[in-house]
Scaffold this motif. Structure first.
Motif, short mmCIF file in Angstrom:
data_model
loop_
_atom_site.label_atom_id
_atom_site.label_comp_id
_atom_site.label_asym_id
_atom_site.label_seq_id
_atom_site.Cartn_x
_atom_site.Cartn_y
_atom_site.Cartn_z
N LEU A 114 126.63 -12.48 132.13
CA LEU A 114 125.30 -13.14 132.15
C LEU A 114 125.07 -13.61 130.76
O LEU A 114 124.83 -14.51 130.52
CB LEU A 114 124.27 -12.72 132.94
CG LEU A 114 124.42 -12.65 134.56
CD1 LEU A 114 123.28 -11.59 135.38
CD2 LEU A 114 124.36 -14.00 135.28
N ARG A 115 125.05 -12.47 129.98
CA ARG A 115 124.93 -12.72 128.54
C ARG A 115 125.72 -13.98 127.97
O ARG A 115 125.21 -14.87 127.23
CB ARG A 115 125.14 -11.52 127.74
CG ARG A 115 124.61 -11.62 126.31
CD ARG A 115 125.27 -10.41 125.33
NE ARG A 115 124.59 -9.16 125.75
CZ ARG A 115 123.36 -8.97 125.23
NH1 ARG A 115 122.90 -9.62 124.10
NH2 ARG A 115 122.65 -7.83 125.39
N VAL A 116 127.03 -13.86 128.10
CA VAL A 116 127.98 -14.79 128.00
C VAL A 116 127.51 -16.39 128.37
O VAL A 116 127.57 -17.16 127.47
CB VAL A 116 129.37 -14.33 128.06
CG1 VAL A 116 130.21 -15.76 127.69
CG2 VAL A 116 129.82 -13.21 127.41
N ILE A 117 127.13 -16.40 129.35
CA ILE A 117 126.87 -17.46 130.10
C ILE A 117 125.97 -18.21 129.48
O ILE A 117 125.77 -19.39 129.45
CB ILE A 117 126.84 -17.20 131.84
CG1 ILE A 117 128.20 -17.09 132.11
CG2 ILE A 117 126.26 -18.84 132.15
CD1 ILE A 117 128.07 -16.54 133.67
N PHE A 118 124.77 -17.52 129.16
CA PHE A 118 123.49 -18.14 128.82
C PHE A 118 122.85 -17.71 127.24
O PHE A 118 121.82 -18.44 127.16
CB PHE A 118 122.45 -17.38 129.83
CG PHE A 118 122.60 -17.93 131.20
CD1 PHE A 118 122.25 -19.11 131.75
CD2 PHE A 118 122.58 -16.84 132.23
CE1 PHE A 118 122.36 -19.49 132.91
CE2 PHE A 118 123.03 -17.30 133.56
CZ PHE A 118 122.72 -18.62 133.99
N LYS A 119 123.88 -17.11 126.76
CA LYS A 119 123.32 -16.93 125.16
C LYS A 119 123.05 -18.21 124.33
O LYS A 119 122.32 -18.11 123.39
CB LYS A 119 124.59 -16.10 124.58
CG LYS A 119 125.67 -16.61 124.25
CD LYS A 119 126.86 -15.86 123.64
CE LYS A 119 127.92 -16.52 123.26
NZ LYS A 119 129.00 -15.90 122.32
N ASP A 120 123.79 -19.04 124.52
CA ASP A 120 123.36 -20.49 123.84
C ASP A 120 122.42 -21.27 124.54
O ASP A 120 122.02 -22.17 123.74
CB ASP A 120 124.69 -21.45 123.93
CG ASP A 120 125.91 -20.65 123.14
OD1 ASP A 120 125.54 -19.80 122.23
OD2 ASP A 120 126.97 -20.81 123.64
N ASP A 121 121.93 -20.99 125.61
CA ASP A 121 120.63 -21.80 126.34
C ASP A 121 119.48 -21.17 126.29
O ASP A 121 118.34 -22.06 125.97
CB ASP A 121 121.23 -21.89 127.70
CG ASP A 121 122.41 -22.83 128.01
OD1 ASP A 121 122.70 -23.78 126.97
OD2 ASP A 121 123.23 -22.28 128.94
N TYR A 122 119.32 -19.76 126.25
CA TYR A 122 118.03 -19.16 126.59
C TYR A 122 117.84 -18.10 125.47
O TYR A 122 119.06 -17.38 125.17
CB TYR A 122 117.81 -18.80 127.85
CG TYR A 122 117.98 -19.97 129.08
CD1 TYR A 122 117.18 -20.95 129.01
CD2 TYR A 122 119.21 -19.92 129.76
CE1 TYR A 122 117.48 -21.87 129.90
CE2 TYR A 122 119.13 -20.82 130.79
CZ TYR A 122 118.56 -21.70 130.71
OH TYR A 122 118.76 -22.96 131.76
N ASP A 123 116.70 -17.52 125.30
CA ASP A 123 116.26 -16.13 124.62
C ASP A 123 116.68 -15.03 125.65
O ASP A 123 115.97 -15.23 126.66
CB ASP A 123 115.00 -16.13 124.11
CG ASP A 123 114.86 -17.29 122.94
OD1 ASP A 123 115.81 -17.58 122.17
OD2 ASP A 123 113.63 -17.61 122.80
N LEU A 124 117.63 -14.26 125.39
CA LEU A 124 117.73 -13.29 126.50
C LEU A 124 117.34 -11.91 126.04
O LEU A 124 117.25 -11.50 125.32
CB LEU A 124 119.58 -13.03 126.51
CG LEU A 124 120.14 -14.51 127.10
CD1 LEU A 124 121.77 -14.09 126.83
CD2 LEU A 124 119.67 -14.80 128.20
N LEU A 125 116.98 -11.29 127.44
CA LEU A 125 116.39 -9.83 127.15
C LEU A 125 117.11 -8.94 128.43
O LEU A 125 117.38 -9.72 129.39
CB LEU A 125 115.05 -9.62 127.54
CG LEU A 125 113.95 -10.37 126.56
CD1 LEU A 125 112.64 -10.26 126.78
CD2 LEU A 125 114.12 -9.57 125.20
#
Length: 429
Positions: free
Chosen positions: A44-55
């Motif tokens: 999920l980190r790889v999928i969304f790292k460019d779109d949102y701030d991740l925690l």
């Protein structure tokens, strides 16, 4: 904002400002991923790292700590985790932030877990293993809902601020109008002594113009008239100084020490020519021992005038209104006041209950106030009168002015017997 500005114009300008305001840059949404397995978390980190701030959180307690410290828009939760389950974590997250959007994931779908997730207002439910398109669509839709809710909430707050500003402006305009009426009355009061002065000056001029010399009788006549003129000049100076001090709204330390009884005499003159007096009986009883209060003098007159006019208008038939004052040497015993169908006590939280206190009572023998109406009478624009008989601001203004002076207001009413408004104000020590 000017007190004399047109409220409709002000409203239009404020709405225009609200609509024309340049929107602030939209921040990236924050996505919380909670899964006790390293593989799904990293996917999920790889999928969304460019779109949102991740925690990232590997268990429930970590997720709860993160949401307590961060503004999170969407959470993706695995239902089957060691320790706290995803459902338990969702319940805690919703407790901390009810507006957070949640997407549940599980490889073991059951009717019971679906029902629990829906009860806690999860917005989506995805089976493992998930495909990228499905999880992207679910998170994207959740982010859109969260952004829309945030914008709606922000717009609602701005509209509420605008309405509050317009309400406060109208109240301030009403205060200014009433204050203007008071000063018009003061000018009228000064006009009386000036008329006397003018008349006596003319009499002296006529007498002196006819006399070739001033004999003893003329001299006594002149001295007597000059004493009257001097007294009337002193009255004009006293009135003007007193109300100029009020108009400047000087601080308590520098304000002129004006007696309560003097203000009650000024109020009496104001009420005697008020159009609401009609055939009603009006009686003012001054303080047995004069005192001064820690309030702007014009504000005190406005408080008592608004309460008096309200009492005049409580019934169409002639009735009686009584105003009295009392100097209190003991603090107010707040334990004896109980709000109920016949009583209301306001501004307790701002009351300066240090002696001496000055107590003012405005009592009428009108019809009284209905129990369902009593809690509403201090709300802005609330009125039981006709559309041309009042703005519904009088009692709200009274409460505001008393609160500003660190005073309290008690209302006692009894159907068929009348109503008493009692104002408690800190006195000058």
């Amino acid at each position: 904002m000017s007190l004399t500005s047109d409220p409709l114009t002000a409203a239009s300008e404020a709405v225009a400002d609200l609509l024309d305001a340049t929107p602030s840059p939209r921040r990236r949404g924050t996505l919380l991923i909670v899964d006790d397995e390293e593989g799904p978390r990293q996917s999920l980190r790889v999928i969304f790292k460019d779109d949102y701030d991740l925690l990232m959180a590997e268990d429930g307690p970590t997720a709860i700590e993160l949401i307590q410290k961060n503004e999170i828009d969407v959470a993706v939760l695995d239902i089957r985790m060691a320790g706290m389950s995803g459902i338990e974590v969702l319940e805690r997250l919703k407790y901390v932030n009810p507006n957070i959007e949640a997407i549940m994931m599980t490889a073991f779908e059951t009717t019971d877990t679906i029902r629990q997730a829906l009860r806690l207002r999860a917005c989506d439910y995805i089976n493992k293993p998930f495909d990228i398109a499905t999880i992207r669509a679910a998170v994207g839709q959740a982010m859109q809902r969260r952004t829309l809710e945030s914008e709606i909430h922000s717009s609602a707050e701005k509209v509420q601020e605008l309405l509050s500003e317009l309400q406060n402006q109208r109240i301030e305009e009403q205060i200014a109008k009433t204050r203007g009426d008071i000063y018009a009355s003061i000018i009228h009061d000064i006009n009386g002594p000036l008329t006397v002065i003018s008349g006596f000056v003319q009499v002296l001029n006529q007498r002196l113009s006819r006399a070739s010399r001033v004999d003893l009788e003329d001299l006594e006549f002149i001295k007597d008239r000059l004493r009257i003129i001097a007294r009337q000049v002193g009255n004009c100076i006293e009135i003007s100084r007193r109300y100029l001090g009020f108009l400047r709204r000087q601080s308590d330390e520098s304000a002129p020490n004006v007696s309560v009884n003097q203000l009650l005499r000024d109020l009496d003159q104001l009420v005697r020519v008020h159009p609401s007096l009609l055939e009603n009986e009006f009686v003012i009883t001054p303080l047995a021992e004069d005192a001064a209060v820690k309030i702007n003098g014009t504000d005190l007159i406005q408080i008592l005038l608004n309460l008096t006019v309200n009492a005049f208008q409580c019934a169409p038939l002639p009735h009686s209104i009584y105003i009295s004052g009392e100097l209190m040497r003991l603090p107010l015993d707040l334990t004896r006041f109980k709000d109920g169908e016949q009583d209301r006590l306001l501004n307790i939280e701002s009351l300066d209950n240090t002696v001496p206190l000055v107590k003012f009572s405005v009592r009428d023998n009108g019809p009284g106030i209905l129990p369902e109406v009593l809690p509403k009478i201090f709300q802005p624009y609330f009125t039981t009168k006709g559309p041309r008989q009042g703005t519904g601001l009088g009692l709200n203004i009274v409460q505001r002015l008393i609160k500003e002076a660190n005073g309290a207001l008690h209302v006692h009413t009894q159907l068929g017997s009348g109503t008493t408004f009692t104002v408690y104000l800190p006195g000058q020590r």
